[in-house]
Write an enzyme that holds these catalytic residues in place. Structure first.
Site, short mmCIF file in Angstrom:
data_model
loop_
_atom_site.label_atom_id
_atom_site.label_comp_id
_atom_site.label_asym_id
_atom_site.label_seq_id
_atom_site.Cartn_x
_atom_site.Cartn_y
_atom_site.Cartn_z
N ALA A 81 -9.34 4.16 -1.69
CA ALA A 81 -10.66 4.29 -2.29
C ALA A 81 -10.92 3.01 -3.09
O ALA A 81 -9.97 2.31 -3.47
CB ALA A 81 -10.69 5.50 -3.20
N GLU A 132 -5.11 8.83 3.54
CA GLU A 132 -5.73 10.17 3.56
C GLU A 132 -6.80 10.28 4.63
O GLU A 132 -6.96 11.31 5.28
CB GLU A 132 -6.30 10.48 2.17
CG GLU A 132 -5.18 10.63 1.14
CD GLU A 132 -5.69 10.68 -0.30
OE1 GLU A 132 -6.42 9.73 -0.71
OE2 GLU A 132 -5.39 11.63 -1.01
N GLY A 178 -6.55 6.47 -0.27
CA GLY A 178 -7.61 7.08 0.52
C GLY A 178 -7.58 6.64 1.98
O GLY A 178 -8.04 7.36 2.86
N GLU A 229 -1.38 5.89 -5.58
CA GLU A 229 -2.25 6.24 -6.72
C GLU A 229 -1.48 6.35 -8.03
O GLU A 229 -2.02 6.09 -9.11
CB GLU A 229 -2.97 7.57 -6.45
CG GLU A 229 -4.04 7.50 -5.36
CD GLU A 229 -3.53 7.76 -3.96
OE1 GLU A 229 -2.29 7.72 -3.74
OE2 GLU A 229 -4.35 8.02 -3.06
N1 CO8 Z 1 -10.21 -1.10 -4.02
C1 CO8 Z 1 -10.98 -2.17 -4.27
N2 CO8 Z 1 -10.67 -3.42 -3.85
C2 CO8 Z 1 -9.53 -3.57 -3.16
C3 CO8 Z 1 -8.68 -2.49 -2.87
C4 CO8 Z 1 -9.07 -1.19 -3.32
N3 CO8 Z 1 -8.35 -0.09 -3.05
N4 CO8 Z 1 -7.61 -2.95 -2.17
C5 CO8 Z 1 -7.80 -4.28 -2.05
N5 CO8 Z 1 -8.95 -4.66 -2.64
C6 CO8 Z 1 -9.51 -6.01 -2.72
C7 CO8 Z 1 -8.78 -6.84 -3.74
O1 CO8 Z 1 -9.25 -6.57 -5.03
C8 CO8 Z 1 -9.09 -8.23 -3.25
O2 CO8 Z 1 -10.40 -8.57 -3.64
P1 CO8 Z 1 -10.69 -9.97 -4.44
O3 CO8 Z 1 -10.35 -11.00 -3.42
O4 CO8 Z 1 -12.15 -9.89 -4.75
O5 CO8 Z 1 -9.78 -9.98 -5.61
C9 CO8 Z 1 -9.13 -8.09 -1.73
O6 CO8 Z 1 -9.31 -6.69 -1.50
C10 CO8 Z 1 -7.82 -8.50 -1.07
O7 CO8 Z 1 -6.76 -7.81 -1.70
P2 CO8 Z 1 -5.48 -8.54 -2.33
O8 CO8 Z 1 -5.83 -9.92 -2.77
O9 CO8 Z 1 -4.89 -7.62 -3.34
O10 CO8 Z 1 -4.57 -8.64 -1.02
P3 CO8 Z 1 -2.96 -8.67 -0.96
O11 CO8 Z 1 -2.63 -9.00 0.46
O12 CO8 Z 1 -2.41 -9.51 -2.04
O13 CO8 Z 1 -2.51 -7.16 -1.27
C11 CO8 Z 1 -2.61 -4.76 -1.06
C12 CO8 Z 1 -2.85 -6.13 -0.40
C13 CO8 Z 1 -1.10 -4.55 -1.29
C14 CO8 Z 1 -3.14 -3.70 -0.13
C15 CO8 Z 1 -3.34 -4.71 -2.44
O14 CO8 Z 1 -4.70 -5.11 -2.23
C16 CO8 Z 1 -3.36 -3.37 -3.09
O15 CO8 Z 1 -2.37 -2.94 -3.66
N6 CO8 Z 1 -4.53 -2.66 -3.03
C17 CO8 Z 1 -4.73 -1.40 -3.70
C18 CO8 Z 1 -3.99 -0.27 -2.98
C19 CO8 Z 1 -4.17 1.03 -3.73
O16 CO8 Z 1 -3.76 1.20 -4.85
N7 CO8 Z 1 -4.84 2.01 -3.09
C20 CO8 Z 1 -5.09 3.31 -3.65
C21 CO8 Z 1 -6.44 3.33 -4.30
S1 CO8 Z 1 -6.77 4.84 -5.18
C22 CO8 Z 1 -7.19 5.92 -3.98
O17 CO8 Z 1 -7.24 5.60 -2.79
C23 CO8 Z 1 -7.53 7.33 -4.43
C24 CO8 Z 1 -8.09 8.16 -3.28
C25 CO8 Z 1 -8.80 9.39 -3.79
C26 CO8 Z 1 -10.28 9.18 -3.92
C27 CO8 Z 1 -10.98 10.45 -4.24
C28 CO8 Z 1 -12.53 10.22 -4.30
C29 CO8 Z 1 -13.21 10.79 -5.51
#
Ligand code: CO8
Length: 258
Positions: A66, A112, A109, A132
């Site tokens: 998400a 999921e 997400g 998460e």
């Molecule tokens: N949300 C928003 N932006 C994201 C997300 C995300 N989940 N994942 C990546 N991005 C963005 C980064 O911020 C970055 O943007 P910018 O260049 O503007 O800084 C761009 O994508 C590229 O990402 P990275 O530079 O971080 O790329 P890396 O190769 O270094 O890392 C990863 C890749 C490991 C995937 C890393 O991006 C990461 O850890 N992302 C987050 C993963 C995460 O924590 N996901 C869980 C999110 S919470 C969730 O899903 C809850 C679901 C329930 C929702 C219920 C609805 C109400």
């Protein structure tokens, strides 16, 4: 065909393709993505000419979760009232089988969303996880429920409590992934699988998916009762007569979805 802001949509034969397309955010699932995916999947679901759907992302990410930036400042009430739960539930409820073709990250997400699909085909580069817990929350789109049913308590607890990622091989061993293929073959394999399903009789495909869904949600006795009735009802379709006479006559069936 309608065009969308965050996804690409295409029809190939009897298969509807939905490609998540927010490359700058690794396909993070914001409200617009949800609205677009639900609208596209519902439109395919309402079209008798479509017999299967493929949902995919990019080579680098199916979806990295998400959208954290969209969620960050919300209150608990905002989250409850944001309609995300209802929106994604609508996606999970489509009658048409959906194949998730996963390359790269399927996190939070994203994992999921893959688990809302019926078959998960993974590239050997795929990485699955529910991170998460690293953000101070827990899975919110079904991860604690669907992952446990897919892989059992101990693997699900390992992933959800530590937030670690698992690779495609571990995901396949654990029962989360239906098949793993080399990354270069992912879309072809997903397309071939979708075409195979789309060539069957729609009433039997819908019935099979409904029976599988029932198994996820109900007791064995209830599920068996449901299966028995749905099985019997298919004998009132022309396609059942066609399928069985084609077998007897040693030819391919010509289904009409009736
Ligand atoms: N949300 C928003 N932006 C994201 C997300 C995300 N989940 N994942 C990546 N991005 C963005 C980064 O911020 C970055 O943007 P910018 O260049 O503007 O800084 C761009 O994508 C590229 O990402 P990275 O530079 O971080 O790329 P890396 O190769 O270094 O890392 C990863 C890749 C490991 C995937 C890393 O991006 C990461 O850890 N992302 C987050 C993963 C995460 O924590 N996901 C869980 C999110 S919470 C969730 O899903 C809850 C679901 C329930 C929702 C219920 C609805 C109400």
């Amino acid at each position: 065909m309608t065009s969308y802001d965050t996804i690409l949509v295409e029809t190939r034969g009897r298969v509807g393709w939905i490609t998540l397309n927010r490359p700058d955010a690794l396909n993070a699932l914001n409200t617009q993505v949800m609205t677009d995916v639900v609208a596209a999947a519902s439109a395919f679901d309402a079209d008798e000419a479509i017999g299967a759907i493929v949902l995919t992302g990019s080579e680098r990410a199916f979806a990295a979760g998400a959208d954290i930036k969209e969620m960050e400042s919300k209150s608990g009430l905002d989250v409850l009232m944001g309609d995300h739960f209802g929106g994604w539930a609508q996606f999970a409820a489509v009658r048409t089988p959906v194949i998730a073709a996963v390359s790269g990250y399927a996190l939070g997400g994203g994992c999921e969303l893959a688990m809302m699909c019926d078959i998960i085909i993974a590239a050997d580069t795929a990485k699955f996880g529910q991170p998460e817990i690293n953000l101070g929350v827990i899975p919110g789109m079904g991860g604690s429920q669907r992952l446990l049913r897919a892989v059992g308590y101990y693997k699900a607890a390992d992933l959800i409590l530590t937030g670690r990622m698992m690779d495609a091989a571990e995901a396949e061993r654990s029962g989360l992934v239906s098949r793993v293929v080399p990354a270069a073959e992912l879309l072809a394999e997903a397309g071939k699988t979708a075409e195979t399903i789309a060539a069957k009789s729609l009433p039997s495909v819908y019935a099979a998916k409904a029976a599988l869904d029932a198994a996820m949600e109900t007791t064995l006795a209830e599920g068996l009762r449901f299966e028995r009735h749905v099985f019997a009802s298919l004998f009132d379709t022309s396609d059942q007569k066609e399928g069985m006479s084609a077998f007897r006559e040693k030819r391919s069936p010509d289904f009409t979805n009736r």
